[in-house]
Design a protein around this motif. Structure first.
Motif, PDB file in Angstrom:
ATOM      1  N   PRO A  32      -0.072   4.167   2.611  1.00 17.22           N
ATOM      2  CA  PRO A  32      -0.892   3.486   3.617  1.00 17.22           C
ATOM      3  C   PRO A  32      -2.411   3.694   3.460  1.00 17.22           C
ATOM      4  N   ASP A  33      -2.854   4.877   3.094  1.00 19.95           N
ATOM      5  CA  ASP A  33      -4.287   5.129   2.922  1.00 19.95           C
ATOM      6  C   ASP A  33      -4.629   5.467   1.471  1.00 19.95           C
ATOM      7  N   GLY A  34      -3.830   4.959   0.530  1.00 20.26           N
ATOM      8  CA  GLY A  34      -3.964   5.378  -0.850  1.00 20.26           C
ATOM      9  C   GLY A  34      -5.006   4.676  -1.697  1.00 20.26           C
ATOM     10  N   ARG A  35      -5.415   3.482  -1.307  1.00 21.13           N
ATOM     11  CA  ARG A  35      -6.333   2.732  -2.170  1.00 21.13           C
ATOM     12  C   ARG A  35      -7.633   3.479  -2.480  1.00 21.13           C
ATOM     13  N   PRO A  36      -8.306   4.101  -1.511  1.00 18.70           N
ATOM     14  CA  PRO A  36      -9.538   4.830  -1.858  1.00 18.70           C
ATOM     15  C   PRO A  36      -9.301   5.954  -2.878  1.00 18.70           C
ATOM     16  N   SER A  37      -8.188   6.646  -2.766  1.00 17.27           N
ATOM     17  CA  SER A  37      -7.868   7.705  -3.722  1.00 17.27           C
ATOM     18  C   SER A  37      -7.648   7.112  -5.110  1.00 17.27           C
ATOM     19  N   TYR A  38      -6.967   5.966  -5.172  1.00 20.83           N
ATOM     20  CA  TYR A  38      -6.740   5.335  -6.475  1.00 20.83           C
ATOM     21  C   TYR A  38      -8.056   4.823  -7.067  1.00 20.83           C
ATOM     22  N   GLU A  39      -8.930   4.310  -6.231  1.00 25.30           N
ATOM     23  CA  GLU A  39     -10.231   3.838  -6.727  1.00 25.30           C
ATOM     24  C   GLU A  39     -11.041   4.998  -7.311  1.00 25.30           C
ATOM     25  N   GLU A  40     -10.989   6.158  -6.665  1.00 24.18           N
ATOM     26  CA  GLU A  40     -11.674   7.347  -7.209  1.00 24.18           C
ATOM     27  C   GLU A  40     -11.036   7.759  -8.537  1.00 24.18           C
ATOM     28  N   TYR A  41      -9.711   7.783  -8.581  1.00 20.40           N
ATOM     29  CA  TYR A  41      -9.006   8.071  -9.832  1.00 20.40           C
ATOM     30  C   TYR A  41      -9.457   7.105 -10.925  1.00 20.40           C
ATOM     31  N   SER A  42      -9.508   5.828 -10.614  1.00 17.22           N
ATOM     32  CA  SER A  42      -9.882   4.801 -11.600  1.00 17.22           C
ATOM     33  C   SER A  42     -11.285   5.023 -12.142  1.00 17.22           C
ATOM     34  N   ARG A  43     -12.218   5.333 -11.249  1.00 12.00           N
ATOM     35  CA  ARG A  43     -13.602   5.586 -11.689  1.00 12.00           C
ATOM     36  C   ARG A  43     -13.648   6.757 -12.673  1.00 12.00           C
ATOM     37  N   ARG A  44     -12.937   7.810 -12.333  1.00 11.62           N
ATOM     38  CA  ARG A  44     -12.968   9.007 -13.186  1.00 11.62           C
ATOM     39  C   ARG A  44     -12.151   8.819 -14.464  1.00 11.62           C
ATOM     40  N   LEU A 103      -5.121  12.581  -7.716  1.00  5.94           N
ATOM     41  CA  LEU A 103      -5.662  11.432  -6.986  1.00  5.94           C
ATOM     42  C   LEU A 103      -4.717  10.237  -7.095  1.00  5.94           C
ATOM     43  N   ARG A 104      -4.217   9.996  -8.295  1.00  5.96           N
ATOM     44  CA  ARG A 104      -3.301   8.883  -8.529  1.00  5.96           C
ATOM     45  C   ARG A 104      -1.969   9.123  -7.824  1.00  5.96           C
ATOM     46  N   THR A 105      -1.449  10.319  -7.980  1.00  2.00           N
ATOM     47  CA  THR A 105      -0.151  10.649  -7.384  1.00  2.00           C
ATOM     48  C   THR A 105      -0.190  10.483  -5.867  1.00  2.00           C
ATOM     49  N   ARG A 106      -1.257  10.969  -5.226  1.00  2.00           N
ATOM     50  CA  ARG A 106      -1.375  10.855  -3.766  1.00  2.00           C
ATOM     51  C   ARG A 106      -1.564   9.407  -3.322  1.00  2.00           C
ATOM     52  N   ALA A 107      -2.144   8.588  -4.169  1.00  3.86           N
ATOM     53  CA  ALA A 107      -2.457   7.208  -3.809  1.00  3.86           C
ATOM     54  C   ALA A 107      -1.244   6.287  -3.819  1.00  3.86           C
ATOM     55  N   LEU A 108      -0.220   6.637  -4.599  1.00  8.85           N
ATOM     56  CA  LEU A 108       0.875   5.706  -4.850  1.00  8.85           C
ATOM     57  C   LEU A 108       2.177   6.119  -4.187  1.00  8.85           C
ATOM     58  N   SER A 109       2.872   5.134  -3.666  1.00  7.09           N
ATOM     59  CA  SER A 109       4.228   5.373  -3.179  1.00  7.09           C
ATOM     60  C   SER A 109       5.249   4.967  -4.235  1.00  7.09           C
ATOM     61  N   GLU A 110       4.838   4.086  -5.151  1.00  9.38           N
ATOM     62  CA  GLU A 110       5.727   3.647  -6.222  1.00  9.38           C
ATOM     63  C   GLU A 110       4.881   3.037  -7.341  1.00  9.38           C
ATOM     64  N   ALA A 111       5.359   3.167  -8.560  1.00  4.85           N
ATOM     65  CA  ALA A 111       4.642   2.601  -9.693  1.00  4.85           C
ATOM     66  C   ALA A 111       5.615   2.252 -10.810  1.00  4.85           C
ATOM     67  N   VAL A 112       5.204   1.306 -11.618  1.00  4.20           N
ATOM     68  CA  VAL A 112       5.890   0.980 -12.869  1.00  4.20           C
ATOM     69  C   VAL A 112       4.835   1.043 -13.958  1.00  4.20           C
ATOM     70  N   LEU A 113       5.109   1.809 -15.000  1.00  2.00           N
ATOM     71  CA  LEU A 113       4.286   1.807 -16.213  1.00  2.00           C
ATOM     72  C   LEU A 113       5.176   1.274 -17.321  1.00  2.00           C
ATOM     73  N   GLN A 114       4.904   0.047 -17.753  1.00  2.80           N
ATOM     74  CA  GLN A 114       5.761  -0.619 -18.730  1.00  2.80           C
ATOM     75  C   GLN A 114       4.959  -0.902 -19.995  1.00  2.80           C
TER      76      GLN A 114
END
Length: 128
Positions: A32-44, A103-114
């Protein structure tokens, strides 16, 4: 649901599969509040991605799917090109990368890396 690959999966990935460049499809569902954490992960992570020869080809928000089973909607889609499986594996095991994975782990509830491999060109044929 898993959001991070485990060591056994990474080891198999690094040693089995075609050599050379590949594109990783990333399908992401945020907490629910993960996007800001993922954006920080992405920048870094962008610094490390560049260091290992990777390139973000596309990043966008998911929209209503035209064809999908129940539960197959995604908040974001990324396409990332890596020069090799070795480069990807080196990046994700880099100590500097390991410092930001939370940061990524906390941001996501589910992911696919294909990982994907390009189709071989065949004269006169096109995928449909």
């Amino acid at each position: 649901m898993a959001v991070d690959p485990d060591k056994a999966v990474l080891d198999t990935f690094a040693t089995h599969g075609p050599d050379g460049p590949f594109v990783m499809l990333n399908l992401l569902r945020f907490t629910p509040d993960g996007r800001p954490s993922y954006e920080e992960y992405s920048r870094r992570a962008a610094v490390l991605l560049s260091r290992y020869g990777g390139e973000l080809l596309y990043a966008g928000d998911g929209a209503t799917p035209l064809v999908a089973g129940e539960g197959q909607t995604w908040d974001a889609v990324l396409l990332v090109r890596y020069p090799s499986r070795e480069a990807f594996s080196s990046m994700v095991t880099d100590p500097e990368y390991q410092q930001i994975t939370g940061l990524r782990t906390r941001a996501l509830s589910e992911a696919v890396l294909q990982p994907t491999a390009p189709w071989a060109s065949r004269p006169g044929s096109r995928p449909s």
